[in-house]
Design a protein around this motif. Sequence first.
Motif, mmCIF file in Angstrom:
data_model
loop_
_atom_site.group_PDB
_atom_site.id
_atom_site.type_symbol
_atom_site.label_atom_id
_atom_site.label_comp_id
_atom_site.label_asym_id
_atom_site.label_seq_id
_atom_site.Cartn_x
_atom_site.Cartn_y
_atom_site.Cartn_z
ATOM 1 N N GLU A 184 19.788 15.708 -4.493
ATOM 2 C CA GLU A 184 20.210 13.889 -5.104
ATOM 3 C C GLU A 184 19.279 13.235 -3.575
ATOM 4 O OE1 GLU A 184 21.362 11.678 -7.956
ATOM 5 O OE2 GLU A 184 22.074 13.574 -8.345
ATOM 6 N N ASN A 185 19.341 13.885 -2.952
ATOM 7 C CA ASN A 185 18.915 13.557 -1.641
ATOM 8 C C ASN A 185 17.161 13.668 -2.141
ATOM 9 O OD1 ASN A 185 20.715 12.578 -0.872
ATOM 10 N ND2 ASN A 185 21.187 14.296 1.497
ATOM 11 N N GLY A 186 16.800 14.599 -2.372
ATOM 12 C CA GLY A 186 15.312 14.892 -3.555
ATOM 13 C C GLY A 186 14.963 14.102 -3.602
ATOM 14 N N TYR A 187 15.594 13.933 -4.845
ATOM 15 C CA TYR A 187 15.312 12.431 -5.557
ATOM 16 C C TYR A 187 15.194 11.256 -4.529
ATOM 17 C CZ TYR A 187 15.722 15.823 -9.113
ATOM 18 O OH TYR A 187 15.461 16.849 -10.517
ATOM 19 N N ARG A 188 16.178 10.894 -3.905
ATOM 20 C CA ARG A 188 16.178 9.810 -2.675
ATOM 21 C C ARG A 188 14.916 9.968 -2.215
ATOM 22 N NH1 ARG A 188 21.675 11.072 -2.052
ATOM 23 N NH2 ARG A 188 23.172 9.572 -3.616
ATOM 24 N N PHE A 189 14.634 10.221 -1.531
ATOM 25 C CA PHE A 189 13.560 10.510 -0.461
ATOM 26 C C PHE A 189 12.213 10.405 -0.998
ATOM 27 C CE2 PHE A 189 16.782 13.241 2.261
ATOM 28 C CZ PHE A 189 16.856 12.106 3.213
ATOM 29 N N LEU A 190 11.875 11.426 -2.504
ATOM 30 C CA LEU A 190 10.605 10.657 -3.361
ATOM 31 C C LEU A 190 10.835 8.778 -3.531
ATOM 32 C CD1 LEU A 190 8.418 11.702 -5.114
ATOM 33 C CD2 LEU A 190 9.687 12.495 -6.943
ATOM 34 N N ALA A 191 12.297 8.590 -4.535
ATOM 35 C CA ALA A 191 12.136 7.940 -4.852
ATOM 36 C C ALA A 191 11.603 6.119 -3.328
ATOM 37 C CB ALA A 191 13.684 6.558 -5.036
ATOM 38 N N ILE A 192 12.262 6.430 -1.815
ATOM 39 C CA ILE A 192 11.494 6.113 -1.156
ATOM 40 C C ILE A 192 10.551 6.491 -0.704
ATOM 41 C CG2 ILE A 192 11.861 5.988 1.437
ATOM 42 C CD1 ILE A 192 14.743 6.616 1.143
ATOM 43 N N TYR A 193 9.709 6.995 -0.830
ATOM 44 C CA TYR A 193 7.893 6.840 -0.941
ATOM 45 C C TYR A 193 8.038 6.413 -1.904
ATOM 46 C CZ TYR A 193 3.332 9.511 -0.847
ATOM 47 O OH TYR A 193 2.628 8.955 -0.701
ATOM 48 N N GLN A 194 8.069 6.277 -2.811
ATOM 49 C CA GLN A 194 7.037 5.717 -3.911
ATOM 50 C C GLN A 194 7.509 4.609 -3.776
ATOM 51 O OE1 GLN A 194 8.739 7.577 -7.372
ATOM 52 N NE2 GLN A 194 7.480 8.843 -7.493
ATOM 53 N N THR A 195 7.870 4.236 -3.271
ATOM 54 C CA THR A 195 8.211 2.439 -3.217
ATOM 55 C C THR A 195 7.644 1.950 -2.022
ATOM 56 O OG1 THR A 195 10.529 2.669 -4.071
ATOM 57 C CG2 THR A 195 9.556 1.054 -2.666
ATOM 58 N N LEU A 196 7.745 3.210 -1.101
ATOM 59 C CA LEU A 196 7.150 2.255 0.380
ATOM 60 C C LEU A 196 5.767 2.518 0.279
ATOM 61 C CD1 LEU A 196 9.647 3.577 3.025
ATOM 62 C CD2 LEU A 196 8.684 1.029 2.420
ATOM 63 N N ALA A 197 5.410 3.073 -0.054
ATOM 64 C CA ALA A 197 3.911 3.590 -0.536
ATOM 65 C C ALA A 197 2.943 2.527 -1.169
ATOM 66 C CB ALA A 197 3.683 5.645 -0.989
ATOM 67 N N THR A 198 3.797 2.612 -2.873
ATOM 68 C CA THR A 198 3.241 1.925 -3.601
ATOM 69 C C THR A 198 3.365 0.344 -2.902
ATOM 70 O OG1 THR A 198 3.949 2.741 -5.335
ATOM 71 C CG2 THR A 198 3.760 0.459 -5.413
ATOM 72 N N THR A 199 4.216 -0.246 -2.147
ATOM 73 C CA THR A 199 4.061 -1.098 -1.134
ATOM 74 C C THR A 199 2.962 -1.237 -0.260
ATOM 75 O OG1 THR A 199 6.404 -2.016 -1.750
ATOM 76 C CG2 THR A 199 5.588 -3.169 -0.112
ATOM 77 N N LEU A 200 3.107 -0.369 0.639
ATOM 78 C CA LEU A 200 2.282 -0.646 1.770
ATOM 79 C C LEU A 200 0.761 -0.014 1.080
ATOM 80 C CD1 LEU A 200 3.874 1.999 4.325
ATOM 81 C CD2 LEU A 200 3.196 -0.835 5.050
ATOM 82 N N VAL A 201 0.221 0.335 0.570
ATOM 83 C CA VAL A 201 -0.983 0.580 -0.432
ATOM 84 C C VAL A 201 -1.508 -0.917 -0.961
ATOM 85 C CG1 VAL A 201 -2.525 1.954 -1.589
ATOM 86 C CG2 VAL A 201 -0.754 3.618 -0.101
ATOM 87 N N GLY A 202 -0.495 -0.969 -1.785
ATOM 88 C CA GLY A 202 -0.672 -2.978 -2.451
ATOM 89 C C GLY A 202 -1.192 -3.875 -1.675
ATOM 90 N N ALA A 203 -0.344 -3.876 -0.079
ATOM 91 C CA ALA A 203 -0.604 -4.014 1.093
ATOM 92 C C ALA A 203 -2.376 -4.408 1.646
ATOM 93 C CB ALA A 203 -0.197 -4.524 1.831
ATOM 94 N N ALA A 204 -2.096 -3.305 1.685
ATOM 95 C CA ALA A 204 -3.718 -2.849 2.243
ATOM 96 C C ALA A 204 -4.744 -3.257 1.058
ATOM 97 C CB ALA A 204 -4.012 -1.208 2.276
ATOM 98 N N LEU A 205 -4.549 -3.681 0.213
ATOM 99 C CA LEU A 205 -5.777 -3.309 -1.133
ATOM 100 C C LEU A 205 -5.697 -5.366 -1.212
ATOM 101 C CD1 LEU A 205 -4.823 -1.148 -4.200
ATOM 102 C CD2 LEU A 205 -6.533 -0.896 -2.496
ATOM 103 N N ALA A 206 -4.597 -5.703 -0.703
ATOM 104 C CA ALA A 206 -4.466 -7.361 -1.237
ATOM 105 C C ALA A 206 -5.143 -7.066 0.874
ATOM 106 C CB ALA A 206 -2.987 -7.725 -1.058
ATOM 107 N N LEU A 207 -4.891 -6.724 1.636
ATOM 108 C CA LEU A 207 -6.127 -7.261 2.549
ATOM 109 C C LEU A 207 -7.659 -7.456 2.839
ATOM 110 C CD1 LEU A 207 -5.645 -8.177 5.343
ATOM 111 C CD2 LEU A 207 -5.478 -6.223 6.611
ATOM 112 N N PHE A 208 -7.636 -6.521 1.767
ATOM 113 C CA PHE A 208 -9.397 -5.698 1.192
ATOM 114 C C PHE A 208 -9.971 -7.144 0.496
ATOM 115 C CE2 PHE A 208 -12.475 -3.940 -1.353
ATOM 116 C CZ PHE A 208 -12.995 -3.746 -0.647
ATOM 117 N N VAL A 209 -9.181 -7.532 -0.646
ATOM 118 C CA VAL A 209 -9.182 -8.100 -1.304
ATOM 119 C C VAL A 209 -9.547 -9.529 -1.379
ATOM 120 C CG1 VAL A 209 -9.101 -9.540 -3.554
ATOM 121 C CG2 VAL A 209 -8.658 -7.221 -3.471
#
Length: 161
Positions: A35-60
């Motif tokens: 179960e922890n493996g799935y939780r860590f993947l969900a955390i990664y997906q959420t944070l990576a999407t948010t951080l990369v989205g913020a980088a793209l917003a800054l770029f734009v």
Amino acid sequence: MMTAGDVTPEAEAMRKEFALERYRYILQQIHAVNENGYRFLAIYQTLATTLVGAALALFVGYRKWGVEPDTARGGIIGLLSLTTVVAAFTVTQIVVGTLAWLDYRNEECDITDQMVAPGFRERPKPGNLFRWYETYVLTFILVSIITMWSLAGLLLLPKVR
């Protein structure tokens, strides 16, 4: 008269009960590790999407917001670096979880060898690495980080002037 090798029926029953409780605990821990493996993947997906989205917003939006190009470039690199740190944390947690899972599975096999029959439960084989979902999660994370930095270096950062 009992010798040192003799075991009373009460002691044997207690040993079996203890082994059963330990077996239940091991199965519970194996489930928790999975179960922890799935939780860590969900955390990664959420944070990576948010951080990369913020980088793209800054770029734009950096020009419209009046942010200097060097500051925008530094912000983009900082956000992507933070994404990489999150990825490294996730990879570490998945590797540690996999090692814990292997340890619990071997202990499970030890108990079933003693209590049921030798070879009752087959030990995990590292050759089955390609059947483990963790392998593909780690591959996904590594490919996504490499892709993120490649696209940023080729498409985003050169255009921040």
